[in-house]
Design an enzyme around this catalytic site. Structure first.
Site, short mmCIF file in Angstrom:
data_model
loop_
_atom_site.label_atom_id
_atom_site.label_comp_id
_atom_site.label_asym_id
_atom_site.label_seq_id
_atom_site.Cartn_x
_atom_site.Cartn_y
_atom_site.Cartn_z
N ARG A 94 41.01 42.86 29.30
CA ARG A 94 41.20 44.35 29.37
C ARG A 94 40.96 44.77 27.90
NH1 ARG A 94 44.56 43.74 34.21
NH2 ARG A 94 46.53 43.31 32.67
N PHE A 98 37.03 45.43 42.57
CA PHE A 98 38.34 44.98 42.97
C PHE A 98 39.25 45.48 41.89
CE2 PHE A 98 34.72 42.01 43.89
CZ PHE A 98 34.84 41.85 45.11
N ASP A 102 38.42 49.44 45.76
CA ASP A 102 39.15 48.25 46.09
C ASP A 102 39.50 48.51 47.74
OD1 ASP A 102 41.56 46.27 44.62
OD2 ASP A 102 41.93 46.58 46.64
N ASP A 122 36.16 41.57 39.35
CA ASP A 122 37.35 40.71 39.32
C ASP A 122 37.90 40.50 40.71
OD1 ASP A 122 39.45 39.39 38.45
OD2 ASP A 122 40.82 40.98 37.99
N CYS A 132 38.48 33.74 39.92
CA CYS A 132 39.88 33.11 39.61
C CYS A 132 40.08 31.81 40.77
CB CYS A 132 40.84 34.05 39.79
SG CYS A 132 41.06 34.99 41.37
N1 SAH Z 1 41.34 43.90 38.29
C1 SAH Z 1 42.61 43.85 38.83
C2 SAH Z 1 42.82 42.84 39.72
C3 SAH Z 1 42.16 42.31 40.85
S1 SAH Z 1 42.83 41.48 42.15
C4 SAH Z 1 43.64 44.16 37.44
O1 SAH Z 1 43.32 43.97 36.62
O2 SAH Z 1 44.70 44.52 37.85
C5 SAH Z 1 41.81 41.61 43.41
C6 SAH Z 1 41.64 42.92 44.21
O3 SAH Z 1 40.65 42.74 45.08
C7 SAH Z 1 42.95 43.00 45.03
O4 SAH Z 1 43.40 44.51 44.77
C8 SAH Z 1 42.55 43.23 46.46
O5 SAH Z 1 42.83 44.52 47.18
C9 SAH Z 1 40.93 43.55 46.34
N2 SAH Z 1 40.08 43.17 47.51
C10 SAH Z 1 40.01 41.77 47.96
N3 SAH Z 1 38.89 42.03 48.58
C11 SAH Z 1 38.17 42.84 48.56
C12 SAH Z 1 36.76 43.21 49.00
N4 SAH Z 1 36.19 42.49 49.67
N5 SAH Z 1 36.42 44.62 48.59
C13 SAH Z 1 37.12 45.30 47.73
N6 SAH Z 1 38.49 44.75 47.30
C14 SAH Z 1 38.70 43.87 47.70
#
Ligand code: SAH
Length: 405
Positions: free
Chosen positions: A224, A240, A262, A309, A349
């Site tokens: 970040r 995400f 998300d 992400d 991840c």
């Molecule tokens: N980048 C964020 C962490 C991401 S975690 C940070 O820095 O805090 C992954 C996220 O993806 C979660 O919030 C989950 O709700 C979301 N997610 C999972 N599958 C998804 C999809 N198919 N479309 C949109 N969001 C999704």
């Protein structure tokens, strides 16, 4: 030696242990003697009866033994309060030297205190959020050490609370009754959530009880920071987004506008609150509740920067082909959304996807998208997420910062 259970390995299967790998798979085990309950301590011997290591054993798990101490020196080691305390002290000292002791001790600090196998404490995640500590005890063995852990953490860090979050996926793999455990329990003190934390001048509120994992993705802190450095004057699509941490840092770095996508409405509501908390005009902070796979296909806007992400796509080898198709898909469509000369910051991840394999998938996506791409940086989890060099599986987060021509 305080362990009664004895695990003997098949002939020639001691090699990974001799070079520091902390796991023993069921296929390497010749016999187990004196096994009473999942997670109990054990001693490990090679086929000729030579002592190798001390760990904990669970016959319900594919990873039968996880090691706590190995090598000749481990023979006399007792896994007791002193052992746990010394391990936690070592982990804390590392964070103090990496992040600065004033940050580590501050009331809005946020860092990973224990990164499981990477800190030689398999199955244990412990994150510090301000006055509180949030733990995940991912194995039956770590569950058994819970009392000692709480005791040591109390004396070492004097936290306001110690909260245990349950990971249902891991609980299932370990044969633990996740349903009975609920989502979490306060093991010490009084839970006060959300907890306000600081990350490089940005403020976030961590929902310990209702949030994902331990509440916040600390592993992405450094990435970040990198995004923030390249954000001035840009528009950002944050896929995400969870609670919008990438977008908040980008806006504090001078981004003009961000769109956060998300599936979780709750996460997006928190993201908007994070924007407000940081003095960001909500008009510049868009949120869209959507499946990123679908969103990227229908979205026609162009952005200076796209962040991808996603959650872990592959939890087991059998899921790998599907996971790779998923990574290819989102990277392909994300690349199409990047303005010429813009950036894609893309992550995986999944521990099962190596850096090399991930790069190949992104390359395939770039070819299909018809874009020339430069690698600017290789990205990993931040320094408070150490990885044991002998344990490749611990290297779960990998990413690329790309310039898209
Ligand atoms: N980048 C964020 C962490 C991401 S975690 C940070 O820095 O805090 C992954 C996220 O993806 C979660 O919030 C989950 O709700 C979301 N997610 C999972 N599958 C998804 C999809 N198919 N479309 C949109 N969001 C999704």
């Amino acid at each position: 030696m305080n362990s009664r259970c004895v695990v003997t390995l098949k002939k020639g299967r001691e090699k990974p242990i001799l070079t520091g790998h902390p796991w023993i798979f069921s296929g390497a085990v010749q016999s187990i003697r004196g096994y009473n309950k999942a997670g109990e301590l054990c001693s490990v011997f090679d086929s000729r009866g030579r002592f190798l290591a001390t760990g904990y054993v669970n016959t319900s798990s594919r990873i039968t033994v996880r090691l706590l101490a190995a090598g000749a020196a481990a023979e006399g080691v007792t896994i007791d309060g002193d052992f746990i305390r010394a391990s936690l002290e070592r982990a804390l000292k590392l964070r103090e030297s990496l992040l600065g002791s004033s940050f580590v001790r501050s009331h809005t600090s946020a860092f990973r205190l224990v990164n499981a196998e990477g800190d030689f404490l398999p199955g244990l995640i412990a994150d510090r959020y301000g006055e509180g500590l949030v733990m995940q005890l991912l194995t039956a063995g770590m569950q058994r050490l819970k009392g000692l852990l709480v005791e040591s953490l109390r004396t070492l860090l004097c936290p306001g609370f110690i909260y245990q979050k349950i990971d249902t996926h891991m609980a299932e793999a370990e044969g633990l009754d996740a349903a009975a455990a609920g989502t979490g329990t306060c093991l010490y003190g009084t839970l006060s959530s959300p907890v306000e934390i600081e990350e490089a001048g940005a403020r976030f509120r961590v929902d310990v009880e209702g949030g994902q994992k331990t509440g916040f993705y600390l592993d992405q802190r450094a990435n970040r920071g990198i995004l923030r450095e390249i954000s001035a004057g840009t528009t950002l699509l944050n896929c995400f987004s969870y609670t919008g941490a990438f977008a908040v840092q980008a806006l504090l770095g001078g981004a003009l506008e961000t769109q956060n996508v998300d599936l979780s409405e709750k996460a997006l509501e928190q993201a908007t609150r994070h924007a407000v908390l940081n003095g960001i005009d909500p008009g510049r902070f868009g949120t869209t509740k959507a499946d990123v796979f679908e969103f990227l296909r229908r979205d026609e806007s162009r952005y200076d920067i796209v962040v991808l992400d996603p959650p872990k796509f592959a939890a087991s080898k059998s899921e790998l082909p599907r996971a790779l198709r998923g990574y290819k898909d989102i990277n392909l469509y994300a690349l199409k959304r990047v303005r010429a000369g813009g950036f894609l910051m893309t992550f995986s991840c999944s521990g099962l996807v190596s850096e090399d394999l991930f790069q190949k998938v992104v390359f395939g996506a770039a070819v299909d998208a018809g874009r020339s791409v430069q690698i600017l940086r290789r990205l990993h989890a931040d320094v408070d997420h150490p990885v044991n060099l002998a344990h490749r599986e611990g290297q779960y987060l990998k990413g690329l910062l790309l310039r898209v021509i």
